[in-house]
Scaffold this active site. Structure first.
Site, PDB file in Angstrom:
ATOM      1  N   TYR A  37       0.846  -1.197   0.000  1.00 37.02           N
ATOM      2  CA  TYR A  37       0.000   0.000   0.000  1.00 37.02           C
ATOM      3  C   TYR A  37       0.884   1.251   0.000  1.00 37.02           C
ATOM      4  O   TYR A  37       0.684   2.174  -0.786  1.00 37.02           O
ATOM      5  CB  TYR A  37      -0.924  -0.005   1.229  1.00 37.02           C
ATOM      6  N   ASP A  38       1.892   1.242   0.891  1.00 36.19           N
ATOM      7  CA  ASP A  38       2.798   2.388   0.965  1.00 36.19           C
ATOM      8  C   ASP A  38       3.458   2.644  -0.381  1.00 36.19           C
ATOM      9  O   ASP A  38       3.655   3.783  -0.784  1.00 36.19           O
ATOM     10  CB  ASP A  38       3.891   2.149   2.022  1.00 36.19           C
ATOM     11  N   GLU A 117       8.543   7.232  19.564  1.00 32.59           N
ATOM     12  CA  GLU A 117       7.529   6.288  20.047  1.00 32.59           C
ATOM     13  C   GLU A 117       7.427   5.098  19.093  1.00 32.59           C
ATOM     14  O   GLU A 117       7.495   5.277  17.879  1.00 32.59           O
ATOM     15  CB  GLU A 117       6.152   6.989  20.078  1.00 32.59           C
ATOM     16  N   LYS A 119       5.610   2.741  16.700  1.00 32.12           N
ATOM     17  CA  LYS A 119       4.385   2.957  15.926  1.00 32.12           C
ATOM     18  C   LYS A 119       3.526   1.708  16.057  1.00 32.12           C
ATOM     19  O   LYS A 119       3.850   0.655  15.513  1.00 32.12           O
ATOM     20  CB  LYS A 119       4.708   3.231  14.462  1.00 32.12           C
ATOM     21  N   ASP A 121       0.645  -0.981  15.626  1.00 27.17           N
ATOM     22  CA  ASP A 121      -0.126  -1.398  14.464  1.00 27.17           C
ATOM     23  C   ASP A 121      -1.504  -1.843  14.930  1.00 27.17           C
ATOM     24  O   ASP A 121      -1.772  -3.018  15.132  1.00 27.17           O
ATOM     25  CB  ASP A 121       0.603  -2.536  13.753  1.00 27.17           C
ATOM     26  N   GLU A 177      -3.966   4.180  20.213  1.00 28.55           N
ATOM     27  CA  GLU A 177      -4.102   3.034  19.315  1.00 28.55           C
ATOM     28  C   GLU A 177      -4.610   1.839  20.108  1.00 28.55           C
ATOM     29  O   GLU A 177      -3.963   1.425  21.078  1.00 28.55           O
ATOM     30  CB  GLU A 177      -2.708   2.727  18.742  1.00 28.55           C
ATOM     31  N   TYR A 229      -1.296   8.347  22.870  1.00 30.19           N
ATOM     32  CA  TYR A 229      -0.118   9.079  22.395  1.00 30.19           C
ATOM     33  C   TYR A 229      -0.382  10.494  21.896  1.00 30.19           C
ATOM     34  O   TYR A 229       0.526  11.157  21.435  1.00 30.19           O
ATOM     35  CB  TYR A 229       0.600   8.290  21.299  1.00 30.19           C
ATOM     36  N   LYS A 317       8.971   3.807   8.884  1.00 27.78           N
ATOM     37  CA  LYS A 317       8.441   2.440   8.771  1.00 27.78           C
ATOM     38  C   LYS A 317       9.572   1.415   8.768  1.00 27.78           C
ATOM     39  O   LYS A 317      10.626   1.652   8.184  1.00 27.78           O
ATOM     40  CB  LYS A 317       7.636   2.304   7.470  1.00 27.78           C
ATOM     41  N   CYS A 411      -9.693 -38.057   3.721  1.00 27.54           N
ATOM     42  CA  CYS A 411      -8.769 -37.659   4.783  1.00 27.54           C
ATOM     43  C   CYS A 411      -7.371 -38.180   4.442  1.00 27.54           C
ATOM     44  O   CYS A 411      -7.208 -39.371   4.169  1.00 27.54           O
ATOM     45  CB  CYS A 411      -9.230 -38.215   6.123  1.00 27.54           C
ATOM     46  N   CYS A 414      -6.543 -41.036   7.262  1.00 27.51           N
ATOM     47  CA  CYS A 414      -7.256 -42.303   7.447  1.00 27.51           C
ATOM     48  C   CYS A 414      -8.088 -42.701   6.229  1.00 27.51           C
ATOM     49  O   CYS A 414      -8.678 -43.773   6.211  1.00 27.51           O
ATOM     50  CB  CYS A 414      -8.140 -42.243   8.691  1.00 27.51           C
ATOM     51  N   CYS A 429     -12.447 -34.251   8.521  1.00 26.60           N
ATOM     52  CA  CYS A 429     -12.554 -35.695   8.583  1.00 26.60           C
ATOM     53  C   CYS A 429     -13.402 -35.970   9.819  1.00 26.60           C
ATOM     54  O   CYS A 429     -13.124 -35.453  10.895  1.00 26.60           O
ATOM     55  CB  CYS A 429     -11.154 -36.290   8.770  1.00 26.60           C
ATOM     56  N   CYS A 434      -9.666 -41.683  13.340  1.00 27.85           N
ATOM     57  CA  CYS A 434      -8.575 -41.164  12.513  1.00 27.85           C
ATOM     58  C   CYS A 434      -7.337 -40.969  13.393  1.00 27.85           C
ATOM     59  O   CYS A 434      -7.386 -40.240  14.388  1.00 27.85           O
ATOM     60  CB  CYS A 434      -8.996 -39.846  11.877  1.00 27.85           C
TER      61      CYS A 434
HETATM   62  S1  IVH Z   1       0.597  10.209  16.305  1.00 26.44           S
HETATM   63  C1  IVH Z   1      -0.955  13.673  13.916  1.00 26.44           C
HETATM   64  N1  IVH Z   1       1.802   8.200  17.443  1.00 26.44           N
HETATM   65  O1  IVH Z   1      -0.224   5.760  12.861  1.00 26.44           O
HETATM   66  C2  IVH Z   1      -0.300  12.515  14.529  1.00 26.44           C
HETATM   67  N2  IVH Z   1       0.325   7.737  15.642  1.00 26.44           N
HETATM   68  O2  IVH Z   1       0.099   6.586  10.107  1.00 26.44           O
HETATM   69  C3  IVH Z   1      -1.256  11.562  15.020  1.00 26.44           C
HETATM   70  N3  IVH Z   1       0.080   5.361  15.161  1.00 26.44           N
HETATM   71  O3  IVH Z   1      -3.250   7.480  12.606  1.00 26.44           O
HETATM   72  C4  IVH Z   1      -0.741  10.224  15.185  1.00 26.44           C
HETATM   73  N4  IVH Z   1       1.426   4.617  16.719  1.00 26.44           N
HETATM   74  O4  IVH Z   1      -3.164   5.267  13.959  1.00 26.44           O
HETATM   75  C5  IVH Z   1       0.950   8.581  16.484  1.00 26.44           C
HETATM   76  N5  IVH Z   1       2.897   6.518  18.580  1.00 26.44           N
HETATM   77  C6  IVH Z   1       2.058   6.893  17.633  1.00 26.44           C
HETATM   78  C7  IVH Z   1       1.411   5.974  16.793  1.00 26.44           C
HETATM   79  C8  IVH Z   1       0.554   6.433  15.798  1.00 26.44           C
HETATM   80  C9  IVH Z   1       0.608   4.283  15.746  1.00 26.44           C
HETATM   81  C10 IVH Z   1      -0.841   5.308  14.016  1.00 26.44           C
HETATM   82  C11 IVH Z   1      -2.066   6.135  14.173  1.00 26.44           C
HETATM   83  C12 IVH Z   1      -2.010   7.128  13.078  1.00 26.44           C
HETATM   84  C13 IVH Z   1      -1.187   6.384  12.073  1.00 26.44           C
HETATM   85  C14 IVH Z   1      -0.583   7.304  11.071  1.00 26.44           C
END
Ligand code: IVH
Length: 668
Positions: A37-38, A117, A119, A121, A177, A229, A317, A411, A414, A429, A434
């Site tokens: 996607y990125d 921080e 990130k 998921d 999150e 956050y 990322k 299966c 068996c 099965c 079995c």
């Molecule tokens: S700050 C304007 N801090 O990443 C900044 N986002 O790609 C607001 N996310 O929508 C987000 N960990 O869902 C922030 N430590 C973190 C995060 C974080 C995950 C997610 C969040 C955000 C998305 C952006």
């Protein structure tokens, strides 16, 4: 690229990104990985930079992905919930630091204080606290408008209903999150596969799917949690910096990731990234990068926002945990409940330091949908699961030599006919004899969360079966030392230990015993529920389907499976044999109603977030009654919009009338 081809490509990317946004944000079922996607997104961004006149104002690069789904009420965020700009390399991060200094007019040699921080998921949410009380929670949606998921968020244990503060601010919108840690994610998928439901592709989808359940009691059983956050609008409180904000959120009793660090200068931020990337595999939750934020809020204000992301932060990322390899063979394996699952043997390949040689294909529908063939080149990804999954087949690499692996009709262990139960994706099965099923059922019986027979692993179980010492779980307690001494590499001490462990497991809790029996659709939670509701094994065995159904969380499919299990003569013999060998499941404490025992509720009008059915079930689950008409005996009337005569009657009779919010607060 000439102008018309750029225009065509941009058009394609718009549509493709929009389609993937829908799949990711609205259906919780992405078809491509985040990294893919990125890549689409980056390509579009670069094309738009090169051909600015072709960029449309409604381009996905100017908006945040999802659109609020119709099933929940919509909530407009007071301040938009922005996304983050992505960086993929050290150069991108250094450029980010330079950009900030240029923008602020700070000399290049000066250092900026950053907060680094992990990130997370998961799923971004906003929690609104008014005078310290949690009043509303929503998803990010398209950044402007999200979905009202208050009722679901109230079931997330770590979301405090009241902020810990003697003088809470009149308003604070907290962002964070919600995520599902890896272990519960695996457990959830194991149960789903056992139940013939499609597993979630990764913890993020599982978290999103769990949070966007219309029935909050389902959400309540998924151990979701949160890291906070950021903030939206506030009244009566101001923060000088990100670090101070996080400190305060923590004192408010909200979870803040303990790995977060404040660092001086971009080089320190780079060190943080490297350090976290090394830790990535040992963390109990999934992260997909590191977010670097300018600490000082004054600087943040000066830097301001672009259309979809702030200038003061960047998401660096991690490289995708993907690799390209070849499917060498497809192996169908039979699980304890007879489900036949396809697994791919891969040409071994390294993904971030781990050699991978197997991938789960989940189920046969998935094999057919993705058209996975033996000999195919595939992209595989490790995403929160130990065994990686196939993301995509590289069809343009096909030579014509690839072979379709048809779904088994017999299966593989068996040879009995397999069946596909209507409504399930799994094929099974059904033969109780079995050998693969027997083996898996013993492995399950002895496993840690079941009877916990330490030391009784697959190796020994294989030998027991081969030597004919056990034919089913019922024989485990008759094993003698003499039997064990026939095993390969078995010593005197080891045999004693194993016998002790087997004997120790005889005293077990009823819930554990029921779980260990391996009844289809009965996971740990349902087993515990059965034990608590019926108290004794005898009561569970003799329970009629209607009695089972009276337990709120047991549906017709589960009730039928339990009845079927105990009506089966072989299973009855097994259970009796276990009891005769001295297994004594302890009587469980019966659940003595809930907080609403003896109370009657009436729901009227349209409630803002709950359906009438959900609300009634929530009451029944706590031992209360839900009635259709108001009388002197009614304890509470919960009234929503357009409540009519029932509300009038309640007021006339002096019955307590609640809003949905007040009703939900009774569960806190
Ligand atoms: S700050 C304007 N801090 O990443 C900044 N986002 O790609 C607001 N996310 O929508 C987000 N960990 O869902 C922030 N430590 C973190 C995060 C974080 C995950 C997610 C969040 C955000 C998305 C952006």
């Amino acid at each position: 690229m000439d102008n018309p081809s750029a225009a065509a490509r941009i058009e394609f990317l718009y549509n493709e990104i929009a389609r993937h946004n829908r799949l990711y944000y609205e259906n919780d079922a992405p078809e491509i990985t985040d990294a893919e996607y990125d890549a689409l997104f980056q390509e579009l961004k670069l094309l738009e930079e090169e051909y600015p006149d072709l960029a449309r104002p409604d381009s996905p690069t100017t908006r945040v992905g999802g659109k609020a789904a119709d099933k929940f009420l919509q909530v407009k965020h007071s301040l938009p919930m922005l996304s983050l700009e992505n960086g993929f390399s050290e150069e991108d991060i250094i450029a980010f630091d330079e950009r900030i200094k240029r923008f602020l007019g700070i000399p290049a040699e000066k250092v900026i204080e950053y907060v680094c921080e992990p990130k997370m998921d998961g799923l971004a949410v906003e929690l609104i606290y008014k005078s310290g009380t949690f009043t509303q929670g929503s998803t990010r949606g398209d950044g402007e408008t999200g979905e009202d998921i208050t009722a679901n968020l109230k079931t997330v244990k770590d979301i405090s209903k009241h902020l810990k503060s003697p003088a809470p601010p009149s308003l604070i919108e907290i962002r964070g999150e919600v995520y599902l840690p890896i272990e519960p994610f695996r457990e959830l998928n194991r149960t789903r596969e056992e139940n013939g439901e499609p597993p979630f592709a990764n913890p993020r989808n599982a978290a999103a799917g769990s949070l966007r359940q219309l029935d909050p009691t389902i959400t309540a059983h998924r151990p979701l949690t949160i890291f906070c956050y950021a903030i939206g609008k506030t009244e009566g409180i101001k923060f000088p910096s990100q670090s101070k904000l996080l400190e305060t959120l923590s004192t408010f009793g909200l979870p803040v990731n303990p790995l977060i660090e404040r660092v001086s200068g971009i080089n320190e931020a780079i060190k943080f990234y490297n350090n976290i990337e090394n830790k990535r595999d040992s963390l109990p939750y999934e992260i997909d990068g590191v977010v670097i934020k300018v600490d000082d809020f004054g600087m943040q204000r000066e830097l301001g926002d672009k259309s979809r992301s702030p200038r003061w932060a960047i998401a660096w990322k991690f490289p995708p945990r993907q690799a390209v390899t070849v499917i060498e063979s497809i192996i169908p394996s039979v699980g304890r409940t007879g489900v036949i699952t396809p697994t791919a043997n891969l040409r071994p390949v390294e993904i971030s330091g781990v050699i991978v040689s197997r991938a789960t294909l989940h189920n046969w529908e998935e094999v057919e949908r993705k058209d996975i063939r033996v000999g195919d080149n595939v992209i595989i990804e490790r995403a929160g699961d130990v065994i990686p999954a196939v993301v995509k087949v590289l069809t343009d690499k096909r030579t014509g030599e690839e072979r379709i692996f048809p779904r088994p009709v017999k299966c593989p262990e068996c040879g009995s006919e397999v069946v596909k139960i209507p409504g399930e994706v799994a094929i099974r099965c059904l033969s109780l004899d079995c050998p693969a099923r027997i083996k898996e059922s013993i492995i399950h019986f002895a496993s840690r969360n079941a009877m916990d027979i330490t030391g009784l692993g697959e190796k020994y179980i294989d030998q027991m079966l081969r030597l004919g010492i056990v034919k089913s779980i019922a024989d485990l307690y008759s094993i003698t030392k003499e039997d064990l001494m026939k095993f390969e590499r078995m010593g005197d001490k080891l045999a004693d230990n194993l016998l002790n462990a087997i004997s120790k497991s005889k005293n077990c809790e009823l819930g554990i015993f029921l779980f260990a029996l391996g009844i289809r659709h009965v996971g740990e939670h349902t087993a515990k529920l059965l034990a608590e509701s019926f108290g004794t094994l005898e009561n569970v065995i003799t329970a009629k389907e209607e009695e089972l159904l009276a337990i709120r969380e047991i549906g017709p499919q589960v009730a039928e499976s339990i009845s079927e299990f105990f009506n089966d003569q072989d299973n009855r013999v097994t259970v009796e044999k276990l009891l005769a060998s001295g297994v004594t499941p302890s009587e469980a404490k019966k659940r003595i109603g809930g907080r609403f025992t003896g109370k009657t509720f009436v729901f009227t009008g349209t409630l803002p977030t709950l359906t009438r059915n959900d609300a009634q079930k929530m009451v029944e689950n706590e031992g209360g009654n839900a009635s259709g008409s108001v009388s002197k005996k009614t304890d509470y009337v919960v009234a929503g919009e357009e409540a009519g005569s029932k509300l009038d009657k309640a007021l006339q009779l002096g019955v307590t009338v609640l809003t949905e919010e007040e009703f939900l607060n009774m569960f806190l």
